[in-house]
Design a protein around this motif. Structure first.
Motif, PDB file in Angstrom:
ATOM      1  N   GLN A   1       0.829  -1.204   0.000  1.00  0.00           N
ATOM      2  CA  GLN A   1       0.000   0.000   0.000  1.00  0.00           C
ATOM      3  C   GLN A   1       0.867   1.258   0.000  1.00  0.00           C
ATOM      4  OE1 GLN A   1      -3.499  -0.058  -0.228  1.00  0.00           O
ATOM      5  NE2 GLN A   1      -3.065   2.088  -0.686  1.00  0.00           N
ATOM      6  N   LYS A   2       1.970   1.225   0.737  1.00  0.00           N
ATOM      7  CA  LYS A   2       2.895   2.365   0.779  1.00  0.00           C
ATOM      8  C   LYS A   2       3.457   2.653  -0.611  1.00  0.00           C
ATOM      9  CE  LYS A   2       6.414   2.033   3.569  1.00  0.00           C
ATOM     10  NZ  LYS A   2       7.271   1.682   4.737  1.00  0.00           N
ATOM     11  N   ASP A   3       3.838   1.576  -1.316  1.00  0.00           N
ATOM     12  CA  ASP A   3       4.366   1.744  -2.676  1.00  0.00           C
ATOM     13  C   ASP A   3       3.324   2.388  -3.587  1.00  0.00           C
ATOM     14  OD1 ASP A   3       6.644   0.485  -1.807  1.00  0.00           O
ATOM     15  OD2 ASP A   3       6.287  -1.398  -2.857  1.00  0.00           O
ATOM     16  N   VAL A   4       2.074   1.957  -3.403  1.00  0.00           N
ATOM     17  CA  VAL A   4       0.989   2.522  -4.219  1.00  0.00           C
ATOM     18  C   VAL A   4       0.805   4.006  -3.917  1.00  0.00           C
ATOM     19  CG1 VAL A   4      -1.507   2.458  -4.635  1.00  0.00           C
ATOM     20  CG2 VAL A   4      -0.215   0.318  -4.449  1.00  0.00           C
ATOM     21  N   GLU A   5       0.804   4.352  -2.636  1.00  0.00           N
ATOM     22  CA  GLU A   5       0.572   5.749  -2.245  1.00  0.00           C
ATOM     23  C   GLU A   5       1.655   6.664  -2.810  1.00  0.00           C
ATOM     24  OE1 GLU A   5      -2.101   6.976  -0.939  1.00  0.00           O
ATOM     25  OE2 GLU A   5      -3.035   5.017  -0.563  1.00  0.00           O
ATOM     26  N   THR A   6       2.907   6.194  -2.756  1.00  0.00           N
ATOM     27  CA  THR A   6       4.015   6.983  -3.305  1.00  0.00           C
ATOM     28  C   THR A   6       3.776   7.264  -4.792  1.00  0.00           C
ATOM     29  OG1 THR A   6       5.502   5.868  -1.774  1.00  0.00           O
ATOM     30  CG2 THR A   6       6.525   7.014  -3.636  1.00  0.00           C
TER      31      THR A   6
END
Lengths: 214, 214
Positions: free
Chosen positions: B126-131
């Motif tokens: 999810q963090k990768d997506v948000e970035t």
């Protein structure tokens, strides 16, 4: 004369083929890393890990995955792309070369058909290693150069379009004729698949008995 | 009172558990990408691909692999590291967020035990997506936000130490008590494993019959 020949393997067949190859791999290569070619190499790599431990640490051998597809199986392929023929869908990571340095890496797939996928994998992994080696003092390079080997559950006995770098150790679970291989993980109805695999084996046994009699 | 309880699954058991879950996953989530957590998720992801096609393209669903280990199982772990508890051994690649954008990604593992591995995987992906979303105009972000779901072959019915983000679709092949799960790919002697799995099932059937009689 009927449908083209198929060889149907049950899960236990594959499990035991891998078991049968593991001693030779352990004594002749001693891998400390598996590189599974997805999706076919995932299952064999996981099973092989049960039979092989890292020979120096006695621990589980880590499995890394790479994804490769032959262009033939992808839509919208142009003639030019067919020249390349293999496309990466996943790789070891941006630090691929660094991960490989000094390792004994066994590349695992379910079948060696045309050998093009294996050729591509070996060639590209070797390139990553060479790039990384250039960053080391020359005196350390030989020691840190990755040793690669290959394990496939089945090798099809046919002319190969790809080739492996010279002296690459090559381990095979079973050699087969150039027939259709029906793997259990592709079966919708696994009981039906197993029933037909059993029938095939009985037929083969009949033939063998017959040959002995005449 | 004898050895601790084990549940032994044959390969065909696992195959059929996955088959049994596939319709629900197809109708309720429609994944267009599998993320297999290695090594346990490799086999389930490959089998699931047999039963599920991409609902819009009707093609095979690509499998990407990530490697995660609980720190507990690694040597030389300090108390401080135990605070993190999960370590990446492989990830989707440097372009992880870009690969995930706009996708419906099903995260696949063999077992949900403490849920810590799943929590870590979801959180980091999810963090990768948000970035990556931050690089898009605000109007496009909602459309491009990755939908995640989870599939595990077995869920252990026990208090969980990790948790999934709210509203994450969660698919389970089979719910089991908090017992030892013996997977076929961990078996040295697969025939012996199957024999004991069969005995366990017969015992269970006996008990059930007994309960009905009294």
């Amino acid at each position: 004369m009927g449908e083209p020949e198929h060889i149907r393997s049950t899960y236990n067949d594959i499990h035991n083929i891998i078991r049968g190859a593991s001693d030779k791999i352990a004594s002749e290569f001693k891998p400390d890393m598996f590189i599974a070619i997805g999706g076919g190499g995932f299952f064999p790599a996981r099973v092989l890990r049960t039979f092989l431990k890292d020979s120096s640490t006695k621990r589980n051998i880590p499995i890394q995955a790479i994804g490769l597809s032959l262009y033939e199986s992808l839509p919208g392929t142009t003639a030019e792309q067919l020249g390349n023929q293999v496309v990466r869908t996943q790789w070891l990571g941006p630090d691929s070369g660094k991960r490989l340095l000094g390792r004994r890496a066994l590349i695992v797939d379910e079948v060696d058909d045309s050998r093009k996928t294996l050729q591509y994998a070996l060639h590209e992994l070797q390139k990553d290693v060479e790039t990384e080696l250039q960053l080391l003092p020359e005196s350390e390079r030989d020691l840190q150069r990755t040793k690669f080997a290959v394990f496939v559950v089945h090798n099809k006995l046919k002319p190969k379009l790809g080739e492996l770098p010279p002296n690459t150790p090559y381990f095979v679970g079973a050699e087969v004729e150039d027939v259709w291989l029906d793997y259990p993980w592709e079966a919708i109805d696994i009981e039906e698949h197993d029933r037909r695999a059993r029938e095939d084996k009985e037929k083969k046994t009949d033939v063998t008995v017959d040959e002995h009699q005449h």
